[in-house]
Scaffold this active site. Structure first.
Site, PDB file in Angstrom:
ATOM      1  N   ASN A  61     -10.018   1.464   9.532  1.00 45.77           N
ATOM      2  CA  ASN A  61      -9.141   1.282  10.686  1.00 45.77           C
ATOM      3  C   ASN A  61      -9.662   2.053  11.898  1.00 45.77           C
ATOM      4  O   ASN A  61     -10.160   1.486  12.857  1.00 45.77           O
ATOM      5  CB  ASN A  61      -7.722   1.707  10.338  1.00 45.77           C
ATOM      6  CG  ASN A  61      -6.707   1.428  11.431  1.00 45.77           C
ATOM      7  OD1 ASN A  61      -5.510   1.601  11.247  1.00 45.77           O
ATOM      8  ND2 ASN A  61      -7.129   0.973  12.602  1.00 45.77           N
ATOM      9  N   LYS A 108       0.873  -1.174   0.000  1.00 47.82           N
ATOM     10  CA  LYS A 108       0.000   0.000   0.000  1.00 47.82           C
ATOM     11  C   LYS A 108       0.907   1.220   0.000  1.00 47.82           C
ATOM     12  O   LYS A 108       1.632   1.465   0.960  1.00 47.82           O
ATOM     13  CB  LYS A 108      -0.922   0.022   1.216  1.00 47.82           C
ATOM     14  CG  LYS A 108      -1.854   1.235   1.208  1.00 47.82           C
ATOM     15  CD  LYS A 108      -2.643   1.356   2.490  1.00 47.82           C
ATOM     16  CE  LYS A 108      -3.478   2.639   2.449  1.00 47.82           C
ATOM     17  NZ  LYS A 108      -4.109   2.931   3.752  1.00 47.82           N
TER      18      LYS A 108
END
Length: 256
Positions: free
Chosen positions: A204, A95
């Site tokens: 998250n 990522k």
């Protein structure tokens, strides 16, 4: 089923590892979410320790790891972090995150495109975190990124899909998976993203800072499943006029 590069996933919910009160709670929440792809910041992992508090439980849980370059401020720093991650973790999945301003954590489009092109040439499966810019997302796709990860709102803000109009364009034009990343604050935001046509969401903060992260992770799992089903069911079109669900014509005529 979601396919990105050489991997397939049953879950359309990706999760992060930051802000949890403990590594045990992190793993419990990830399991409750059903997530099969979990991102972790290389700056938070001690690669010299095989029993690192974050890395070890994730490996034991059997999830696919997606190291990220959070903290990098330039393409060069991100490329260096990516190479370290590949060597240490044995994965070419990455990522890509480059945000030079620590206050806003907004991705640098120029450095991101520069790093993405270089990393793809080095054999990385690149999933770039980027602004909700349709032109940039198309350029990232053209240089070989395996997915694009446009933001819904600033990282950790829980504001939801503030970039909805641009996300719709990105989804419509993209030939690689679109993962809405950042800003998703409640399960309904995730469901909306999937209903719009996004292939996945990454969550998250919304899970980690909830009073009950495990319960919130479960809620996100169900919301994402609902969003996928709603899209597959093909919702009815919008109308500017009312349309009765139970016409009264026949009933009134029978009474006449």
């Amino acid at each position: 089923m979601l396919r990105i590069a050489d991997k397939t996933f049953d879950s359309h919910l990706f999760t992060g590892t930051g802000k949890f009160a403990s590594s045990q709670l992190m793993v419990e929440a990830i399991r409750a979410s059903g997530s099969q792809l979990v991102t972790l910041a290389m700056k938070r992992v001690d690669l010299r320790q095989h029993n690192d508090a974050i890395l070890a439980p994730l490996i034991e849980a059997g999830v696919t790891l997606l190291p990220n370059t959070s903290g990098a401020k330039t393409a060069e720093e991100a490329i260096f972090a990516a190479q370290l991650a590949r060597e240490a973790l044995g994965t070419n999945w990455l990522k890509l995150e480059i945000h030079p301003d620590a206050r806003w954590l907004l991705p640098d489009p120029i450095e991101t495109l520069k790093a993405a092109e270089a990393l793809v040439k080095q054999g990385f499966v690149v999933l770039p975190y980027c602004g909700a810019d349709p032109v940039l997302c198309k350029r990232l796709e053209e240089v070989g990124c395996s997915a694009v990860m446009p933001l819904g709102a600033p990282i950790g803000s829980n504001q939801g899909l503030e970039t909805k109009a641009m996300l719709e364009i990105i989804i419509q034009q993209s030939t690689v998976p679109v993962v809405v990343d950042a800003g998703i604050g409640v399960p309904s935001h995730a469901a909306q993203a999937l209903e719009m046509g996004a292939d996945a969401v990454l969550v998250n903060t919304a899970i980690a800072v909830a009073d009950d992260p495990v319960m919130m992770a479960t809620a996100f799992r169900l919301a994402v499943e609902a969003g996928v089903l709603a899209r597959q069911a093909v919702p009815g079109s919008k109308s500017s006029q009312a349309s009765a669900t139970s016409p009264l014509t026949g009933f009134l005529e029978a009474l006449a």
